[in-house]
Write a protein that holds these residues in place. Structure first.
Motif, PDB file in Angstrom:
ATOM      1  N   HIS A  69       7.119  33.647   9.275  1.00 27.13           N
ATOM      2  CA  HIS A  69       8.746  33.481   9.894  1.00 27.13           C
ATOM      3  C   HIS A  69       9.270  33.967   9.621  1.00 27.13           C
ATOM      4  O   HIS A  69      10.454  34.744   9.466  1.00 27.13           O
ATOM      5  N   GLY A  70       9.265  33.417   7.931  1.00 27.56           N
ATOM      6  CA  GLY A  70      10.502  33.113   7.435  1.00 27.56           C
ATOM      7  C   GLY A  70      11.003  32.048   7.442  1.00 27.56           C
ATOM      8  O   GLY A  70      11.336  31.067   9.040  1.00 27.56           O
ATOM      9  N   THR A  71      12.248  31.010   6.899  1.00 25.81           N
ATOM     10  CA  THR A  71      13.147  30.312   6.656  1.00 25.81           C
ATOM     11  C   THR A  71      14.016  30.537   7.539  1.00 25.81           C
ATOM     12  O   THR A  71      14.664  29.160   7.615  1.00 25.81           O
ATOM     13  N   GLU A  72      14.735  31.471   8.347  1.00 29.66           N
ATOM     14  CA  GLU A  72      15.728  31.740   8.877  1.00 29.66           C
ATOM     15  C   GLU A  72      15.478  32.138  10.632  1.00 29.66           C
ATOM     16  O   GLU A  72      16.113  33.690  11.144  1.00 29.66           O
ATOM     17  N   SER A  73      14.457  31.225  10.565  1.00 27.88           N
ATOM     18  CA  SER A  73      14.217  31.866  12.089  1.00 27.88           C
ATOM     19  C   SER A  73      13.778  31.594  12.922  1.00 27.88           C
ATOM     20  O   SER A  73      13.343  30.389  12.849  1.00 27.88           O
ATOM     21  N   PRO A  74      13.824  31.175  14.536  1.00 29.90           N
ATOM     22  CA  PRO A  74      13.860  30.651  15.436  1.00 29.90           C
ATOM     23  C   PRO A  74      12.475  29.697  16.068  1.00 29.90           C
ATOM     24  O   PRO A  74      12.484  28.734  16.212  1.00 29.90           O
ATOM     25  N   THR A 122       0.882  -0.987  -0.146  1.00 25.33           N
ATOM     26  CA  THR A 122       0.302   0.235   0.363  1.00 25.33           C
ATOM     27  C   THR A 122       0.413   1.019  -0.001  1.00 25.33           C
ATOM     28  O   THR A 122       2.045   1.211  -0.209  1.00 25.33           O
ATOM     29  N   TYR A 123       0.519   2.653  -0.302  1.00 18.61           N
ATOM     30  CA  TYR A 123       0.611   3.644  -0.355  1.00 18.61           C
ATOM     31  C   TYR A 123       0.508   4.511   0.926  1.00 18.61           C
ATOM     32  O   TYR A 123      -0.793   4.902   0.689  1.00 18.61           O
ATOM     33  N   THR A 124       0.358   5.097   1.808  1.00 21.38           N
ATOM     34  CA  THR A 124       0.348   6.155   2.586  1.00 21.38           C
ATOM     35  C   THR A 124       1.618   7.269   2.641  1.00 21.38           C
ATOM     36  O   THR A 124       2.154   7.806   2.393  1.00 21.38           O
ATOM     37  N   TYR A 125       0.415   8.436   2.486  1.00 16.77           N
ATOM     38  CA  TYR A 125       0.552   9.575   2.831  1.00 16.77           C
ATOM     39  C   TYR A 125       0.312  10.706   3.506  1.00 16.77           C
ATOM     40  O   TYR A 125      -1.252  10.813   3.680  1.00 16.77           O
ATOM     41  N   ALA A 126       0.882  11.677   3.960  1.00 16.69           N
ATOM     42  CA  ALA A 126       1.183  12.299   5.472  1.00 16.69           C
ATOM     43  C   ALA A 126       1.151  13.396   4.782  1.00 16.69           C
ATOM     44  O   ALA A 126       2.447  14.347   4.612  1.00 16.69           O
ATOM     45  N   TYR A 127       0.326  14.758   5.009  1.00 14.21           N
ATOM     46  CA  TYR A 127       0.241  16.050   4.905  1.00 14.21           C
ATOM     47  C   TYR A 127       1.075  16.744   5.932  1.00 14.21           C
ATOM     48  O   TYR A 127       0.017  16.165   6.767  1.00 14.21           O
ATOM     49  N   VAL A 128       1.541  17.476   5.915  1.00 13.20           N
ATOM     50  CA  VAL A 128       2.152  18.289   6.808  1.00 13.20           C
ATOM     51  C   VAL A 128       2.531  19.930   6.535  1.00 13.20           C
ATOM     52  O   VAL A 128       3.283  20.049   6.412  1.00 13.20           O
ATOM     53  N   PRO A 129       1.283  21.000   6.570  1.00  7.91           N
ATOM     54  CA  PRO A 129       1.312  21.492   6.340  1.00  7.91           C
ATOM     55  C   PRO A 129       2.204  22.282   6.958  1.00  7.91           C
ATOM     56  O   PRO A 129       1.892  24.134   7.014  1.00  7.91           O
ATOM     57  N   HIS A 130       2.369  22.164   8.422  1.00  5.30           N
ATOM     58  CA  HIS A 130       2.533  23.417   9.418  1.00  5.30           C
ATOM     59  C   HIS A 130       3.999  24.049   8.890  1.00  5.30           C
ATOM     60  O   HIS A 130       4.504  25.180   9.907  1.00  5.30           O
ATOM     61  N   ILE A 131       5.314  23.333   8.861  1.00  3.07           N
ATOM     62  CA  ILE A 131       6.531  23.951   8.209  1.00  3.07           C
ATOM     63  C   ILE A 131       6.367  25.072   7.400  1.00  3.07           C
ATOM     64  O   ILE A 131       6.523  26.133   6.902  1.00  3.07           O
ATOM     65  N   TYR A 186      10.703  28.536  12.478  1.00 11.29           N
ATOM     66  CA  TYR A 186      10.827  27.476  11.706  1.00 11.29           C
ATOM     67  C   TYR A 186      12.259  26.337  12.202  1.00 11.29           C
ATOM     68  O   TYR A 186      11.250  24.936  12.014  1.00 11.29           O
ATOM     69  N   ASP A 187      12.885  26.927  12.994  1.00 11.10           N
ATOM     70  CA  ASP A 187      13.491  26.113  13.606  1.00 11.10           C
ATOM     71  C   ASP A 187      12.892  25.143  14.512  1.00 11.10           C
ATOM     72  O   ASP A 187      12.878  24.095  14.387  1.00 11.10           O
ATOM     73  N   GLU A 188      12.367  25.698  15.288  1.00 12.52           N
ATOM     74  CA  GLU A 188      11.490  24.386  16.237  1.00 12.52           C
ATOM     75  C   GLU A 188      10.292  23.487  15.674  1.00 12.52           C
ATOM     76  O   GLU A 188       9.846  22.793  16.157  1.00 12.52           O
ATOM     77  N   MET A 189       9.408  24.711  14.500  1.00  7.06           N
ATOM     78  CA  MET A 189       8.485  23.426  13.777  1.00  7.06           C
ATOM     79  C   MET A 189       9.109  22.220  13.323  1.00  7.06           C
ATOM     80  O   MET A 189       8.472  21.259  13.423  1.00  7.06           O
ATOM     81  N   ALA A 203       3.346  27.023   6.654  1.00  6.97           N
ATOM     82  CA  ALA A 203       2.911  28.186   7.225  1.00  6.97           C
ATOM     83  C   ALA A 203       3.148  28.709   8.359  1.00  6.97           C
ATOM     84  O   ALA A 203       2.735  30.228   8.207  1.00  6.97           O
ATOM     85  N   VAL A 204       4.607  28.079   8.955  1.00  3.78           N
ATOM     86  CA  VAL A 204       5.342  29.548   9.806  1.00  3.78           C
ATOM     87  C   VAL A 204       6.370  29.712   8.828  1.00  3.78           C
ATOM     88  O   VAL A 204       7.114  31.056   9.453  1.00  3.78           O
ATOM     89  N   SER A 205       6.548  28.731   7.796  1.00  2.88           N
ATOM     90  CA  SER A 205       7.851  29.517   6.634  1.00  2.88           C
ATOM     91  C   SER A 205       7.148  31.305   6.498  1.00  2.88           C
ATOM     92  O   SER A 205       7.670  31.993   6.508  1.00  2.88           O
TER      93      SER A 205
END
Length: 261
Positions: free
Chosen positions: A83-88, A67-76, A90-93, A78-80
């Motif tokens: 706050h951008g990808t160079e923020s604390p 089978t195939y299982t697809y997990a969608y995680v939009p949280h990264i 982002y690192d925490e998420m 959203a925080v990008s």
């Protein structure tokens, strides 16, 4: 995550692929878009990231065949945006998401299942960090609306697309004047229909009649800013949808889950 049968010691699977599984946030699991895009799949909604990890693990362990299982995680994403990808933040998420994956799929997943599960980690786009203080409101560009096509009641058709991929429907004879205006006001690349078609910016297939009826007359992409209307989106930091490497390059990693245990 793909589950195969080639090395499982205790089960005999058929070659037929079982119903694919989708694990996604509860708030969008039953949306109209999800119902269309995930048609034919077994969709399970999750509440938080800890729940997501448990659902994925239990789904893999309960599979009766390949089978195939697809997990969608939009949280990264959203925080990008916020706050951008160079923020604390982002690192925490990122650390939080990976922590739940590590606990459920590396620390707790049945060893035999892990031996037969291929883990694929990727994204659908990258992010370009912009500065909300210098992002551009299209309404501040004098004369812009003079070049745009009009709706039946006379109001100009606003730009469509997004702040990193502006698409304009332009009045006849106004493509070059609008290109000149945008180039004078903004650090942009512009493409008329012939140019974006020859470069394959909307894909390499023959355009459909529906696309041709709605295709923009001019596309403009800014080098490093978000350019849109002041509807709240100008405050975002992370953006995507244009032609920079940061926006186009995506992470892609593959391994057998047992190799991580």
């Amino acid at each position: 995550m793909a589950r195969s049968s080639s090395r499982h010691p205790s089960r005999r699977y058929t070659n037929a692929l079982a119903t694919p599984h989708v694990v996604m946030p509860e708030r969008i699991a039953t949306s109209e878009h999800s119902n269309l895009a995930m048609a034919g799949a077994d969709v399970t909604g999750y509440g938080d990231l800890a729940h997501m990890g448990r659902v994925v693990r239990k789904t893999l362990e309960a599979a009766e065949g390949p089978t195939y299982t697809y997990a969608y995680v939009p949280h990264i994403d959203a925080v990008s945006h916020q706050h951008g990808t160079e923020s604390p933040q982002y690192d925490e998420m990122v650390a939080t998401v990976l922590g739940h994956v590590e606990r459920e799929l590396i620390g707790r997943l049945d060893a035999n299942v892990a031996e037969n599960t291929l883990l694929v980690a990727t994204a659908d786009h990258g992010h370009l960090n912009t500065d909300p203080e210098t992002n551009v409101d299209l309404n501040t560009i004098a004369g812009l609306h003079d070049h745009l096509q009009r709706r039946p009641h006379g109001e100009p058709i606003p730009a469509v697309g997004c702040g990193r991929n502006l698409q304009f429907h332009v009045r006849e004879g106004h493509v070059e004047p609008l290109r000149d205006l945008l180039s004078a006001e903004l650090d942009v690349l512009t493409f008329d229909r012939e140019e974006y078609t020859s470069r394959g910016l909307f894909g390499d297939r023959t355009p459909s009649a529906h696309f041709e009826a709605h295709a923009p007359d001019l596309v403009a992409v800014h080098r490093d800013k978000f350019v849109w209307y002041d509807d709240g989106e100008l405050n975002q930091v992370g953006s995507h949808g244009s032609l920079s490497l940061d926006e186009m390059l995506c992470p892609f990693a593959v391994c057998r889950l047992s190799d991580l245990q």
